[in-house]
Design an enzyme around this catalytic site. Structure first.
Site, PDB file in Angstrom:
ATOM      1  N   ARG A  34       0.837  -1.213   0.000  1.00  0.00           N
ATOM      2  CA  ARG A  34       0.000   0.000   0.000  1.00  0.00           C
ATOM      3  C   ARG A  34       0.866   1.255   0.000  1.00  0.00           C
ATOM      4  O   ARG A  34       0.497   2.260  -0.568  1.00  0.00           O
ATOM      5  CB  ARG A  34      -0.912  -0.015   1.242  1.00  0.00           C
ATOM      6  CG  ARG A  34      -1.960  -1.109   1.208  1.00  0.00           C
ATOM      7  CD  ARG A  34      -2.581  -1.323   2.567  1.00  0.00           C
ATOM      8  NE  ARG A  34      -1.560  -1.678   3.554  1.00  0.00           N
ATOM      9  CZ  ARG A  34      -1.781  -1.872   4.837  1.00  0.00           C
ATOM     10  NH1 ARG A  34      -3.007  -1.752   5.315  1.00  0.00           N
ATOM     11  NH2 ARG A  34      -0.795  -2.190   5.661  1.00  0.00           N
ATOM     12  N   ARG A  35       2.046   1.199   0.612  1.00  0.00           N
ATOM     13  CA  ARG A  35       2.890   2.403   0.715  1.00  0.00           C
ATOM     14  C   ARG A  35       3.829   2.497  -0.492  1.00  0.00           C
ATOM     15  O   ARG A  35       4.948   1.975  -0.467  1.00  0.00           O
ATOM     16  CB  ARG A  35       3.691   2.367   2.029  1.00  0.00           C
ATOM     17  CG  ARG A  35       2.834   2.586   3.273  1.00  0.00           C
ATOM     18  CD  ARG A  35       3.623   2.362   4.539  1.00  0.00           C
ATOM     19  NE  ARG A  35       4.045   0.977   4.690  1.00  0.00           N
ATOM     20  CZ  ARG A  35       4.835   0.522   5.667  1.00  0.00           C
ATOM     21  NH1 ARG A  35       5.285   1.350   6.584  1.00  0.00           N
ATOM     22  NH2 ARG A  35       5.160  -0.752   5.734  1.00  0.00           N
ATOM     23  N   ASP A  57      -3.792  -2.796  -2.302  1.00  0.00           N
ATOM     24  CA  ASP A  57      -4.205  -3.382  -1.029  1.00  0.00           C
ATOM     25  C   ASP A  57      -4.704  -4.788  -1.347  1.00  0.00           C
ATOM     26  O   ASP A  57      -5.693  -4.950  -2.082  1.00  0.00           O
ATOM     27  CB  ASP A  57      -5.321  -2.520  -0.421  1.00  0.00           C
ATOM     28  CG  ASP A  57      -5.706  -2.973   0.978  1.00  0.00           C
ATOM     29  OD1 ASP A  57      -5.604  -4.176   1.264  1.00  0.00           O
ATOM     30  OD2 ASP A  57      -6.111  -2.107   1.769  1.00  0.00           O
ATOM     31  N   SER A 137       3.376 -19.043   9.689  1.00  0.00           N
ATOM     32  CA  SER A 137       4.007 -18.642  10.948  1.00  0.00           C
ATOM     33  C   SER A 137       4.003 -19.840  11.891  1.00  0.00           C
ATOM     34  O   SER A 137       3.128 -20.710  11.784  1.00  0.00           O
ATOM     35  CB  SER A 137       3.217 -17.501  11.589  1.00  0.00           C
ATOM     36  OG  SER A 137       3.617 -17.283  12.935  1.00  0.00           O
ATOM     37  N   TYR A 150      -4.962 -14.250  14.713  1.00  0.00           N
ATOM     38  CA  TYR A 150      -3.719 -14.225  13.930  1.00  0.00           C
ATOM     39  C   TYR A 150      -3.229 -15.649  13.664  1.00  0.00           C
ATOM     40  O   TYR A 150      -2.976 -16.033  12.519  1.00  0.00           O
ATOM     41  CB  TYR A 150      -2.630 -13.403  14.635  1.00  0.00           C
ATOM     42  CG  TYR A 150      -1.327 -13.456  13.872  1.00  0.00           C
ATOM     43  CD1 TYR A 150      -1.223 -12.835  12.621  1.00  0.00           C
ATOM     44  CD2 TYR A 150      -0.229 -14.164  14.343  1.00  0.00           C
ATOM     45  CE1 TYR A 150      -0.057 -12.912  11.881  1.00  0.00           C
ATOM     46  CE2 TYR A 150       0.950 -14.252  13.610  1.00  0.00           C
ATOM     47  CZ  TYR A 150       1.027 -13.623  12.375  1.00  0.00           C
ATOM     48  OH  TYR A 150       2.174 -13.700  11.629  1.00  0.00           O
ATOM     49  N   PRO A 180       7.923 -18.773   9.980  1.00  0.00           N
ATOM     50  CA  PRO A 180       8.934 -18.202  10.876  1.00  0.00           C
ATOM     51  C   PRO A 180       8.415 -18.021  12.296  1.00  0.00           C
ATOM     52  O   PRO A 180       7.224 -17.847  12.534  1.00  0.00           O
ATOM     53  CB  PRO A 180       9.230 -16.823  10.258  1.00  0.00           C
ATOM     54  CG  PRO A 180       8.557 -16.812   8.921  1.00  0.00           C
ATOM     55  CD  PRO A 180       7.421 -17.782   9.018  1.00  0.00           C
ATOM     56  N   LEU A 182       9.922 -15.701  15.870  1.00  0.00           N
ATOM     57  CA  LEU A 182      10.195 -14.275  16.122  1.00  0.00           C
ATOM     58  C   LEU A 182      11.227 -13.682  15.167  1.00  0.00           C
ATOM     59  O   LEU A 182      12.377 -14.127  15.134  1.00  0.00           O
ATOM     60  CB  LEU A 182      10.723 -14.108  17.540  1.00  0.00           C
ATOM     61  CG  LEU A 182       9.703 -13.999  18.670  1.00  0.00           C
ATOM     62  CD1 LEU A 182      10.419 -13.983  20.004  1.00  0.00           C
ATOM     63  CD2 LEU A 182       8.846 -12.750  18.505  1.00  0.00           C
ATOM     64  N   PHE A 187       6.721  -5.828  12.104  1.00  0.00           N
ATOM     65  CA  PHE A 187       5.600  -6.668  12.536  1.00  0.00           C
ATOM     66  C   PHE A 187       5.023  -6.242  13.897  1.00  0.00           C
ATOM     67  O   PHE A 187       3.818  -6.047  14.047  1.00  0.00           O
ATOM     68  CB  PHE A 187       6.088  -8.123  12.587  1.00  0.00           C
ATOM     69  CG  PHE A 187       5.070  -9.121  13.040  1.00  0.00           C
ATOM     70  CD1 PHE A 187       4.124  -9.626  12.164  1.00  0.00           C
ATOM     71  CD2 PHE A 187       5.047  -9.563  14.360  1.00  0.00           C
ATOM     72  CE1 PHE A 187       3.179 -10.567  12.589  1.00  0.00           C
ATOM     73  CE2 PHE A 187       4.116 -10.499  14.787  1.00  0.00           C
ATOM     74  CZ  PHE A 187       3.181 -10.994  13.899  1.00  0.00           C
TER      75      PHE A 187
HETATM   76  P1  NDP Z   1       6.193  -6.023   8.233  1.00  0.00           P
HETATM   77  O1  NDP Z   1       5.136  -5.305   8.999  1.00  0.00           O
HETATM   78  O2  NDP Z   1       7.607  -5.554   8.350  1.00  0.00           O
HETATM   79  O3  NDP Z   1       5.792  -6.098   6.692  1.00  0.00           O
HETATM   80  C1  NDP Z   1       4.494  -6.403   6.306  1.00  0.00           C
HETATM   81  C2  NDP Z   1       4.297  -6.068   4.847  1.00  0.00           C
HETATM   82  O4  NDP Z   1       2.962  -6.419   4.463  1.00  0.00           O
HETATM   83  C3  NDP Z   1       4.489  -4.601   4.560  1.00  0.00           C
HETATM   84  O5  NDP Z   1       5.217  -4.449   3.367  1.00  0.00           O
HETATM   85  C4  NDP Z   1       3.064  -4.086   4.366  1.00  0.00           C
HETATM   86  O6  NDP Z   1       3.063  -3.035   3.407  1.00  0.00           O
HETATM   87  C5  NDP Z   1       2.393  -5.324   3.769  1.00  0.00           C
HETATM   88  N1  NDP Z   1       0.953  -5.310   3.915  1.00  0.00           N
HETATM   89  C6  NDP Z   1       0.219  -5.357   5.054  1.00  0.00           C
HETATM   90  N2  NDP Z   1      -1.085  -5.277   4.783  1.00  0.00           N
HETATM   91  C7  NDP Z   1      -1.184  -5.180   3.424  1.00  0.00           C
HETATM   92  C8  NDP Z   1      -2.275  -5.053   2.532  1.00  0.00           C
HETATM   93  N3  NDP Z   1      -3.544  -5.021   2.973  1.00  0.00           N
HETATM   94  N4  NDP Z   1      -2.038  -4.980   1.207  1.00  0.00           N
HETATM   95  C9  NDP Z   1      -0.758  -5.014   0.746  1.00  0.00           C
HETATM   96  N5  NDP Z   1       0.313  -5.131   1.543  1.00  0.00           N
HETATM   97  C10 NDP Z   1       0.089  -5.200   2.873  1.00  0.00           C
HETATM   98  O7  NDP Z   1       6.082  -7.536   8.730  1.00  0.00           O
HETATM   99  P2  NDP Z   1       6.888  -8.870   8.332  1.00  0.00           P
HETATM  100  O8  NDP Z   1       7.824  -8.636   7.226  1.00  0.00           O
HETATM  101  O9  NDP Z   1       7.399  -9.437   9.590  1.00  0.00           O
HETATM  102  O10 NDP Z   1       5.669  -9.766   7.873  1.00  0.00           O
HETATM  103  C11 NDP Z   1       5.587 -10.393   6.612  1.00  0.00           C
HETATM  104  C12 NDP Z   1       4.803 -11.669   6.776  1.00  0.00           C
HETATM  105  O11 NDP Z   1       5.492 -12.534   7.665  1.00  0.00           O
HETATM  106  C13 NDP Z   1       3.400 -11.504   7.363  1.00  0.00           C
HETATM  107  O12 NDP Z   1       2.530 -12.350   6.681  1.00  0.00           O
HETATM  108  C14 NDP Z   1       3.584 -11.946   8.824  1.00  0.00           C
HETATM  109  O13 NDP Z   1       2.391 -12.433   9.367  1.00  0.00           O
HETATM  110  C15 NDP Z   1       4.604 -13.031   8.649  1.00  0.00           C
HETATM  111  N6  NDP Z   1       5.388 -13.397   9.821  1.00  0.00           N
HETATM  112  C16 NDP Z   1       6.131 -12.478  10.516  1.00  0.00           C
HETATM  113  C17 NDP Z   1       6.892 -12.876  11.612  1.00  0.00           C
HETATM  114  C18 NDP Z   1       7.674 -11.929  12.429  1.00  0.00           C
HETATM  115  O14 NDP Z   1       7.980 -12.250  13.589  1.00  0.00           O
HETATM  116  N7  NDP Z   1       8.058 -10.771  11.909  1.00  0.00           N
HETATM  117  C19 NDP Z   1       6.959 -14.288  11.987  1.00  0.00           C
HETATM  118  C20 NDP Z   1       6.110 -15.151  11.214  1.00  0.00           C
HETATM  119  C21 NDP Z   1       5.397 -14.718  10.157  1.00  0.00           C
HETATM  120  P3  NDP Z   1       2.143  -1.721   3.438  1.00  0.00           P
HETATM  121  O15 NDP Z   1       1.890  -1.391   4.874  1.00  0.00           O
HETATM  122  O16 NDP Z   1       2.965  -0.707   2.718  1.00  0.00           O
HETATM  123  O17 NDP Z   1       0.920  -2.130   2.672  1.00  0.00           O
HETATM  124  C1  8X3 Z   2       4.755 -14.017  14.011  1.00  0.00           C
HETATM  125  C2  8X3 Z   2       5.405 -14.860  15.058  1.00  0.00           C
HETATM  126  O1  8X3 Z   2       5.217 -15.653  17.418  1.00  0.00           O
HETATM  127  O2  8X3 Z   2       4.862 -13.291  17.010  1.00  0.00           O
HETATM  128  O3  8X3 Z   2       3.986 -14.778  13.174  1.00  0.00           O
HETATM  129  O4  8X3 Z   2       3.189 -14.875  16.351  1.00  0.00           O
HETATM  130  S1  8X3 Z   2       4.627 -14.643  16.521  1.00  0.00           S
END
Ligand code: NDP
Ligand code: 8X3
Length: 252
Positions: A34-35, A57, A137, A150, A180, A182, A187
């Site tokens: 989105r950004r 989105d 996750s 979630y 993954p 943490l 996130f």
């Molecule tokens: P970030 O918040 O750093 O990145 C999330 C990304 O998703 C951003 O680029 C955001 O972009 C995009 N996003 C969110 N909502 C939308 C939307 N409606 N449409 C398009 N893009 C969207 O988090 P992570 O990189 O950590 O997360 C990536 C994935 O990994 C997720 O699915 C998360 O659940 C999963 N995950 C993360 C873990 C962690 O501990 N970090 C562990 C396990 C899984 P923008 O806001 O610009 O749209």
């Molecule tokens: C993200 C990992 O443990 O914060 O999917 O839910 S946790």
């Protein structure tokens, strides 16, 4: 031959790290988020790599269908779809949380992933070439307090990935679910509605995974010989493990 890689959620975290990892003369990148301004900065950083930026989105079913069915000619044949866009909102118990947060997670983590997959998969099957990498996750298998919807969305990602494999048997299309634990990205900042102090607490005094760790793993699973399918990969930092069963004891 050049590979076309579509990454959702490419403006931060795992998605941006994947863009950096896959970038190069052999890749065309379609970067979705989105950004748009974040994608533009990333594109600058990636230099000569061919990029197509999409401000989109993933919750918008018509938007996803319209945009992904009208990709520029040279970006149309997606080889790798990284369904990464996703989020957790809040950590409240189920009886106290806000239904809007639940709906947003379902719309993004489940429906957004479905919309992108449904749009890209037929072309992969037709061309007999492709790999879908979903980002699940550990929360999709391990319950924890406040993980309610979630974790349930990530359980969907796990089963959907396995069922895609069942449907795609007989085709060369690969499907992988990366799960993954943490990892320090935006996130937690998103989960805690921009509260940077609370987000920093999550990673305090430990060494979490990095976005680059996950991008390296995604790159590896997609680079394996075409007869190998990594079905799922459960990855945690060494400092993380499962809790024992929690038992509430009443006073005797
Ligand atoms: P970030 O918040 O750093 O990145 C999330 C990304 O998703 C951003 O680029 C955001 O972009 C995009 N996003 C969110 N909502 C939308 C939307 N409606 N449409 C398009 N893009 C969207 O988090 P992570 O990189 O950590 O997360 C990536 C994935 O990994 C997720 O699915 C998360 O659940 C999963 N995950 C993360 C873990 C962690 O501990 N970090 C562990 C396990 C899984 P923008 O806001 O610009 O749209
Ligand atoms: C993200 C990992 O443990 O914060 O999917 O839910 S946790």
């Amino acid at each position: 031959m050049k590979k076309t890689v579509l990454i959702t959620g490419a403006s931060a975290g795992f998605g941006a790290a994947c863009a950096r990892k896959f970038a190069g003369p052999q890749t065309r990148l379609i970067l979705v988020a989105r950004r748009l301004e974040k994608l533009e900065v990333l594109q600058q950083e990636l230099g000569d790599t061919e990029c197509h930026l999409l401000q989109l989105d993933v919750r918008d079913r018509d938007g996803v269908a319209g945009t992904l069915s009208n990709l520029p000619e040279s970006f149309r044949e997606v080889d790798i779809l990284i369904n990464n866009a996703g989020l957790a909102l809040g950590l409240e118990p189920a009886h106290e949380t806000d239904l809007d947060k639940w709906e947003n997670m379902v719309d993004t983590n489940i429906k957004g992933l479905m919309y992108c997959t449904r749009q890209i998969l037929p072309g992969m099957v037709r061309r007999r070439r492709g790999h879908i990498v979903n980002i699940g996750s550990v929360a999709g298998s391990t319950p924890y307090p406040g993980g309610n919807v979630y974790g349930a969305t990530k359980a969907f990602v796990k089963q959907f990935s396995n069922n895609l494999r069942a449907d795609l048997l007989g085709t060369p299309i690969r499907v992988t679910n990366i799960e993954p634990g943490l990892a320090e990205t935006e996130f937690s900042l998103v989960r805690f509605n921009g509260d940077a102090e609370r987000a920093a607490e999550v990673y305090k005094g430990m060494q979490p995974l990095t976005a680059e760790d996950i991008a390296g793993i995604i790159y590896w699973v997609t680079s394996l010989p075409p007869h190998i399918n990594i079905n799922s990969m459960d990855v945690m930092p060494v400092c993380q493990a499962w809790a024992p069963f929690a038992i509430h004891r009443h006073e005797v």
